[in-house]
Design an enzyme around this catalytic site. Structure first.
Site, PDB file in Angstrom:
ATOM      1  N   THR A  61     -20.346 -17.025  53.084  1.00 21.19           N
ATOM      2  CA  THR A  61     -21.666 -17.408  52.219  1.00 21.19           C
ATOM      3  C   THR A  61     -22.849 -17.579  53.484  1.00 21.19           C
ATOM      4  OG1 THR A  61     -22.689 -19.279  51.153  1.00 21.19           O
ATOM      5  CG2 THR A  61     -20.203 -19.584  52.227  1.00 21.19           C
ATOM      6  N   ASN A  62     -23.946 -17.112  52.986  1.00 23.37           N
ATOM      7  CA  ASN A  62     -24.942 -17.272  54.072  1.00 23.37           C
ATOM      8  C   ASN A  62     -25.421 -18.788  53.791  1.00 23.37           C
ATOM      9  OD1 ASN A  62     -26.617 -14.641  55.129  1.00 23.37           O
ATOM     10  ND2 ASN A  62     -25.530 -14.125  53.455  1.00 23.37           N
ATOM     11  N   THR A  63     -25.560 -19.312  52.475  1.00 26.07           N
ATOM     12  CA  THR A  63     -26.157 -20.665  52.225  1.00 26.07           C
ATOM     13  C   THR A  63     -25.402 -21.638  52.635  1.00 26.07           C
ATOM     14  OG1 THR A  63     -26.937 -20.091  50.057  1.00 26.07           O
ATOM     15  CG2 THR A  63     -26.743 -22.391  50.250  1.00 26.07           C
ATOM     16  N   MET A  90     -17.505 -18.413  47.544  1.00 23.40           N
ATOM     17  CA  MET A  90     -19.071 -19.184  46.941  1.00 23.40           C
ATOM     18  C   MET A  90     -20.098 -17.611  47.186  1.00 23.40           C
ATOM     19  SD  MET A  90     -18.302 -22.108  49.835  1.00 23.40           S
ATOM     20  CE  MET A  90     -17.435 -21.073  50.784  1.00 23.40           C
ATOM     21  N   CYS A 128     -27.682 -12.983  51.493  1.00 27.64           N
ATOM     22  CA  CYS A 128     -27.080 -13.260  50.478  1.00 27.64           C
ATOM     23  C   CYS A 128     -26.335 -12.281  49.868  1.00 27.64           C
ATOM     24  CB  CYS A 128     -27.696 -13.978  49.146  1.00 27.64           C
ATOM     25  SG  CYS A 128     -26.745 -14.610  48.076  1.00 27.64           S
ATOM     26  N   THR A 129     -24.765 -12.341  49.818  1.00 31.71           N
ATOM     27  CA  THR A 129     -23.832 -11.278  49.868  1.00 31.71           C
ATOM     28  C   THR A 129     -24.293 -10.807  48.370  1.00 31.71           C
ATOM     29  OG1 THR A 129     -22.096 -12.394  50.697  1.00 31.71           O
ATOM     30  CG2 THR A 129     -21.505 -10.418  49.449  1.00 31.71           C
ATOM     31  N   GLU A 130     -24.632 -11.477  47.318  1.00 32.22           N
ATOM     32  CA  GLU A 130     -24.663 -10.881  46.028  1.00 32.22           C
ATOM     33  C   GLU A 130     -25.996 -10.168  46.040  1.00 32.22           C
ATOM     34  OE1 GLU A 130     -22.158 -14.582  45.548  1.00 32.22           O
ATOM     35  OE2 GLU A 130     -24.060 -14.217  46.709  1.00 32.22           O
ATOM     36  N   GLN A 139     -24.282 -28.808  46.434  1.00 34.15           N
ATOM     37  CA  GLN A 139     -25.536 -28.303  46.896  1.00 34.15           C
ATOM     38  C   GLN A 139     -26.523 -28.966  46.148  1.00 34.15           C
ATOM     39  OE1 GLN A 139     -24.946 -24.131  46.163  1.00 34.15           O
ATOM     40  NE2 GLN A 139     -24.151 -23.724  48.068  1.00 34.15           N
TER      41      GLN A 139
END
Length: 235
Positions: free
Chosen positions: A83-85, A10, A196-198, A52
């Protein structure tokens, strides 16, 4: 070393970064040919993103809880949600796995506090920035949390889903993020959480010198390796 279970996908871009960092950190800690003892369960992000967007968070939480069980059943003693979200639905994992589950918000807050930062900006998906689940977790550690204004939130969110999750990293988007950070600093933020990792893939820490940036994925991975190498974890 205890086995680490990574619940990811994710996006897969972010999970690849978790895999890289966990092994890199383990190698530095242990030396030689050591790497991390890992299990990875990577889900189809399109299915999760649909939940989501539709507000089906309870269903998403049940799905992730079921996937985490596959990691636990396969011997994972430390569990991270990559995943943060989706930490919006982390409650079920905390309830089931207790200290075995490392909440990303807690590992981030510890690093922010250790740096002596009290007022921090938060970047992430629109869900992470606009909903209280993540900011409140940080506030629970005594931090003051500021999110970007609505237009900036829309820009940050769009770039994550339309570019970064697809492996597209543009200089123009990097500049847009730096401008958002500038505005947070103007509001008195002493540091900025890259929630957020991205975002970490787009915006390495060294790209901004005014205040510290806190890369949540790296901090999460460092905590996971420390837990895997440390004293026993309570069930």
């Amino acid at each position: 070393m205890r086995r680490i279970g990574v619940l990811g996908g994710m996006s897969w871009e972010s999970t690849a970064e978790y895999y890289r960092l966990l092994n890199e950190i383990a190698s530095k800690r242990l030396g030689g040919l050591h790497s991390a003892d890992l299990l990875v369960r990577s889900v189809d992000f399109a299915e999760i993103e649909e939940m989501q967007a539709g507000g089906a968070w309870e269903r998403a939480g049940a799905r992730l809880a079921a996937e985490a069980a596959t990691l636990s059943d396969a011997g994972a003693e430390v569990i991270v949600l990559a995943t943060n979200t989706m930490h919006k639905v982390a409650g079920a994992l905390e309830e089931t796995y207790g200290e075995r589950f490392l909440h990303l918000g807690d590992t981030t807050a510890a690093a922010v506090g250790a740096a002596g930062v009290g007022r921090v900006g938060l970047l992430g998906t629109g869900f992470t920035m606009s909903q209280p689940f993540y900011a409140d977790r940080l506030r629970g550690h005594g931090l003051e949390v500021v999110v970007p204004e609505e237009q900036d939130q829309a820009t940050v969110h769009r770039i994550i889903y339309q570019e970064l999750c697809l492996g597209t990293f543009l200089d123009s988007s990097r500049q847009a993020y730096l401008e958002v950070i500038d505005r947070l600093v103007t509001e008195g933020c002493e540091g900025v959480v890259l929630g957020c990792t991205e975002i970490e893939l787009l915006l390495p820490m060294e790209t901004y010198a005014e205040v510290p940036l806190f890369p949540t994925t790296r901090l999460h991975c460092e905590a996971a390796i420390a837990a895997a190498l440390g004293p026993g974890i309570s069930e």
